[in-house]
Design a protein around this motif. Structure first.
Motif, PDB file in Angstrom:
ATOM      1  N   PRO A 240     -25.657 -15.175   1.618  1.00 31.93           N
ATOM      2  CA  PRO A 240     -26.784 -14.321   1.746  1.00 31.93           C
ATOM      3  C   PRO A 240     -28.169 -15.053   1.751  1.00 31.93           C
ATOM      4  O   PRO A 240     -28.618 -15.387   0.541  1.00 31.93           O
ATOM      5  CB  PRO A 240     -26.565 -13.296   0.603  1.00 31.93           C
ATOM      6  N   GLY A 241     -28.903 -14.687   2.773  1.00 31.57           N
ATOM      7  CA  GLY A 241     -30.515 -14.916   2.597  1.00 31.57           C
ATOM      8  C   GLY A 241     -30.570 -16.468   3.018  1.00 31.57           C
ATOM      9  O   GLY A 241     -31.939 -16.749   3.104  1.00 31.57           O
ATOM     10  N   LYS A 242     -29.452 -17.358   3.259  1.00 36.96           N
ATOM     11  CA  LYS A 242     -29.743 -18.917   3.541  1.00 36.96           C
ATOM     12  C   LYS A 242     -29.656 -19.121   4.906  1.00 36.96           C
ATOM     13  O   LYS A 242     -29.061 -20.159   5.199  1.00 36.96           O
ATOM     14  CB  LYS A 242     -28.509 -19.560   2.551  1.00 36.96           C
ATOM     15  N   TYR A 243     -30.139 -18.150   5.790  1.00 30.57           N
ATOM     16  CA  TYR A 243     -30.063 -18.648   7.387  1.00 30.57           C
ATOM     17  C   TYR A 243     -30.851 -19.740   7.552  1.00 30.57           C
ATOM     18  O   TYR A 243     -31.906 -20.123   6.918  1.00 30.57           O
ATOM     19  CB  TYR A 243     -30.393 -17.285   7.906  1.00 30.57           C
ATOM     20  N   ALA A 244     -30.475 -20.351   8.738  1.00 25.81           N
ATOM     21  CA  ALA A 244     -31.286 -21.478   9.101  1.00 25.81           C
ATOM     22  C   ALA A 244     -32.759 -20.907   9.824  1.00 25.81           C
ATOM     23  O   ALA A 244     -32.429 -20.056  10.861  1.00 25.81           O
ATOM     24  CB  ALA A 244     -30.656 -22.466   9.907  1.00 25.81           C
ATOM     25  N   VAL A 245     -33.765 -21.292   9.384  1.00 27.55           N
ATOM     26  CA  VAL A 245     -34.929 -20.815   9.592  1.00 27.55           C
ATOM     27  C   VAL A 245     -35.555 -21.083  10.984  1.00 27.55           C
ATOM     28  O   VAL A 245     -35.572 -20.202  11.906  1.00 27.55           O
ATOM     29  CB  VAL A 245     -36.384 -20.978   8.839  1.00 27.55           C
ATOM     30  N   HIS A 246     -35.152 -22.342  11.478  1.00 23.54           N
ATOM     31  CA  HIS A 246     -35.513 -22.824  12.802  1.00 23.54           C
ATOM     32  C   HIS A 246     -34.845 -22.098  13.875  1.00 23.54           C
ATOM     33  O   HIS A 246     -35.245 -21.635  14.631  1.00 23.54           O
ATOM     34  CB  HIS A 246     -35.501 -24.550  12.600  1.00 23.54           C
ATOM     35  N   ASN A 247     -33.344 -22.309  13.688  1.00 27.93           N
ATOM     36  CA  ASN A 247     -32.235 -22.006  14.520  1.00 27.93           C
ATOM     37  C   ASN A 247     -32.407 -20.310  14.715  1.00 27.93           C
ATOM     38  O   ASN A 247     -32.364 -19.529  15.808  1.00 27.93           O
ATOM     39  CB  ASN A 247     -31.227 -22.104  14.359  1.00 27.93           C
ATOM     40  N   THR A 248     -32.844 -19.487  13.620  1.00 23.94           N
ATOM     41  CA  THR A 248     -33.051 -18.079  13.447  1.00 23.94           C
ATOM     42  C   THR A 248     -34.133 -17.696  14.329  1.00 23.94           C
ATOM     43  O   THR A 248     -34.012 -16.774  15.316  1.00 23.94           O
ATOM     44  CB  THR A 248     -33.033 -17.566  12.161  1.00 23.94           C
ATOM     45  N   ASN A 249     -35.303 -18.540  14.411  1.00 24.22           N
ATOM     46  CA  ASN A 249     -36.240 -18.402  14.990  1.00 24.22           C
ATOM     47  C   ASN A 249     -36.247 -18.491  16.839  1.00 24.22           C
ATOM     48  O   ASN A 249     -36.871 -17.820  17.539  1.00 24.22           O
ATOM     49  CB  ASN A 249     -37.625 -19.265  14.768  1.00 24.22           C
ATOM     50  N   TYR A 250     -35.336 -19.592  17.098  1.00 24.00           N
ATOM     51  CA  TYR A 250     -34.803 -19.739  18.414  1.00 24.00           C
ATOM     52  C   TYR A 250     -34.236 -18.319  18.925  1.00 24.00           C
ATOM     53  O   TYR A 250     -34.586 -17.815  19.985  1.00 24.00           O
ATOM     54  CB  TYR A 250     -33.713 -20.719  18.579  1.00 24.00           C
ATOM     55  N   TRP A 251     -33.318 -17.838  18.262  1.00 21.70           N
ATOM     56  CA  TRP A 251     -32.695 -16.380  18.796  1.00 21.70           C
ATOM     57  C   TRP A 251     -33.586 -15.168  18.808  1.00 21.70           C
ATOM     58  O   TRP A 251     -33.246 -14.250  19.249  1.00 21.70           O
ATOM     59  CB  TRP A 251     -31.369 -16.171  17.698  1.00 21.70           C
TER      60      TRP A 251
END
Length: 379
Positions: A240-251
């Motif tokens: 929880p809360g450890k999402y990949a920042v860079h790739n999440t921004n792509y999506w």
């Protein structure tokens, strides 16, 4: 905040399934580093806000010597405002992450490794023509953690002929046991012109079994859920809360620079594509020229990209955003297109967000393609 993606186009070996742009010759590493730095300087005016993520992909960025990383980071810091809490990731192969390499990278702004393990079984790694062995796969994670790199992600592959269900379950359990906060898992796809594709065509390898892939995907989802991971995107799982920042921004459609041969960049309205050829890329940058083509995105392009990326995430596709960004015509067409998938229980409408069900995740690409719009539909 915006991001920077840097493509390092070098690998020690060519994996049988890989169709990414890379070279197994490291002869021009220094020249490529200089060209990448020149491109960073030439593009510095494209981003005026702070940088929230930097991602070194490839290829295999971990083959790059320390001094080359140092030069690239120096160039970035001189030309951009990098947020103090920025996520800075390097994709790495296990065989590169020896104690010295990890210690060297620890002195740089790097704070995250994405490690291409793919399997913890020796025979599978040999079949893939990976550069590392099974022991290195496990040891590099522990070494990285011991050195203070706690923000780790590992990659696994499923759906290939050698991978029995028992072996796949063992790979998942090993990943959970290693306590990495993030895991990416991909179904093997046979890309044209790869060694694997040629082997299958000649009958030397069996074709990919879609039923096996689907079954192993469901096992992955269920097992990682019991292990405390969230499936926040079709192929990506995290604590929880450890999402990949860079790739999440792509999506989520956040702008980013693409640096290096074959890299893509996006500013919200336009996509930039760098030439996927090392020699031509070097020649352009040596002359102080960008090696890119520009693709102006229409409303339909941007809508289809939003559908494709958002539908893959646990946050889903926001119907209110479609209405606000694209208008009522796009919204009405979407509401019509989703009905068959809601009836099949592949898609739910939760508070005006379209979210895939577990069964729907097996058909994510198909569902997205059925929701795409082309301009002719509205003429």
């Amino acid at each position: 905040m915006s991001g920077i993606y840097i493509h390092i186009p070098f690998c020690k070996k060519a994996c049988t399934y890989c169709d990414f742009h890379f070279s197994t010759s490291l002869k021009y590493v220094d020249e490529m580093t200089d060209a990448i730095c020149k491109e960073i300087i030439l593009k510095k005016g494209r981003i005026t806000d702070q940088i929230g993520s930097i991602y070194f992909g490839g290829g295999t960025p971990s083959v790059l010597p320390y001094k080359n990383f140092e030069k690239i980071f120096d160039t970035i810091i001189k030309n951009f405002s990098v947020h103090s809490g920025a996520e800075i990731t390097i994709e790495a192969n296990p065989d590169d992450l020896d104690a010295k390499k990890i210690a060297d990278l620890r002195t740089l702004p790097v704070n995250r490794f994405s490690i291409g393990i793919q399997s913890f079984f020796e025979e599978d790694l040999i079949w893939m023509n990976r550069a590392h062995n099974a022991r290195e796969a496990e040891d590099c994670v522990k070494r990285s953690q011991d050195a203070g790199f706690e923000n780790l992600s590992i990659d696994l592959i499923y759906g290939y002929p050698l991978l029995t269900d028992m072996k796949w379950l063992s790979n998942i359990n090993k990943a959970i046991e290693l306590q990495t906060p993030h895991l990416s898992a991909y179904s093997l796809t046979v890309e044209p012109k790869t060694v694997l594709a040629k082997s299958i065509k000649k009958g030397l390898q069996p074709p990919v079994n879609d039923e096996q892939s689907a079954s192993q995907f469901i096992t992955l989802i269920e097992k990682l859920k019991t292990g405390g991971y969230e499936q926040y995107e079709i192929s990506n799982f995290s604590m929880p809360g450890k999402y990949a920042v860079h790739n999440t921004n792509y999506w989520r459609g956040v702008p980013y620079l693409g640096i290096g041969p074959s890299a893509h960049g996006f500013d919200g309205l336009t996509r930039y594509l760098n030439i996927p050829n090392n020699a031509h890329y070097l020649k352009h940058l040596l002359n102080g020229e960008l090696a890119e083509t520009v693709e102006e995105l229409t409303d339909y392009d941007r809508f289809n990209e939003y559908i494709m990326t958002s539908l893959r995430t646990m946050w889903g596709t926001d119907l209110n955003k479609i209405a606000a960004d694209f208008g009522k015509l796009f919204l009405n067409d979407t509401l019509k297109s989703i009905q068959p998938f809601i009836e099949k229980q592949w898609l739910n409408n939760l508070d005006n967000h379209l979210v895939l069900t577990q069964e729907g995740k097996l058909f994510a690409d198909y569902i997205a393609s059925e929701l795409f719009l082309i301009q002719d539909d509205h003429l």
